[in-house]
Motif scaffolding. Structure first.
Motif, mmCIF file in Angstrom:
data_model
loop_
_atom_site.group_PDB
_atom_site.id
_atom_site.type_symbol
_atom_site.label_atom_id
_atom_site.label_comp_id
_atom_site.label_asym_id
_atom_site.label_seq_id
_atom_site.Cartn_x
_atom_site.Cartn_y
_atom_site.Cartn_z
ATOM 1 N N THR A 212 -6.330 -0.833 8.529
ATOM 2 C CA THR A 212 -7.214 -0.688 7.377
ATOM 3 C C THR A 212 -8.588 -1.251 7.758
ATOM 4 O OG1 THR A 212 -5.298 -0.973 5.950
ATOM 5 C CG2 THR A 212 -7.463 -1.266 4.932
ATOM 6 N N VAL B 72 0.752 5.064 1.087
ATOM 7 C CA VAL B 72 -0.014 5.921 1.981
ATOM 8 C C VAL B 72 0.467 7.347 1.786
ATOM 9 C CG1 VAL B 72 -0.600 6.407 4.384
ATOM 10 C CG2 VAL B 72 -0.214 4.047 3.669
ATOM 11 N N GLU C 235 0.845 -1.191 0.000
ATOM 12 C CA GLU C 235 0.000 0.000 0.000
ATOM 13 C C GLU C 235 0.877 1.236 0.000
ATOM 14 O OE1 GLU C 235 -2.619 0.789 3.283
ATOM 15 O OE2 GLU C 235 -1.111 0.303 4.774
ATOM 16 N N ARG D 190 -4.910 6.129 0.338
ATOM 17 C CA ARG D 190 -4.167 4.885 0.161
ATOM 18 C C ARG D 190 -4.467 4.277 -1.200
ATOM 19 N NH1 ARG D 190 -4.534 1.616 5.872
ATOM 20 N NH2 ARG D 190 -3.665 3.271 7.150
#
Length: 121
Positions: free
Chosen positions: A96, A60, A58, A69
């Motif tokens: 998440t 960010v 991911e 994200r």
């Protein structure tokens, strides 16, 4: 880094979702995905917790007190699959949200099916 860029496949609404992000965030995400296409990794790309190994990453990016994200996988040889792009709404914790994890899992499964049909020799 190789000279060949890996193609990017957008799963579900991930491209449309990413295009909703502020321009500055789109630029960071785009550059991070470009590095993934080159076989490299952006400094802000980290393995997503809950997925074994470093195959699901991911990116960010914080912007204007919001967190954005984008989740992608490099698990499938020579293709970058963008699985999800979202603005993190939760103010508590860094984890998440469960619904996003479930969506990512479902899209990862779709990416594997797409890969098997379109890229596997």
């Amino acid at each position: 880094m190789s000279n060949l860029l890996k193609p990017v496949e957008w799963v579900g609404s991930s491209l449309d979702d990413l295009e909703e992000f502020p321009e500055e965030v789109q630029q960071v995400m785009g550059y991070a995905l470009y590095l993934a296409q080159c076989g490299d990794k952006h400094d802000s790309a980290k393995p997503l917790k809950g997925f074994k190994g470093a195959g699901v990453l991911e990116i960010v990016e914080d912007f204007d007190s919001d967190t954005y994200r984008a989740v992608y996988t490099v698990k499938l040889a020579d293709i970058v699959y963008v699985l999800h792009a979202f603005q993190k709404k939760s103010k508590h914790g860094i984890s998440t949200p469960k619904q996003d994890i479930e969506l990512i899992e479902a899209r990862l499964k779709r990416a594997k099916e797409h890969y098997a049909q379109n890229y596997k020799k």
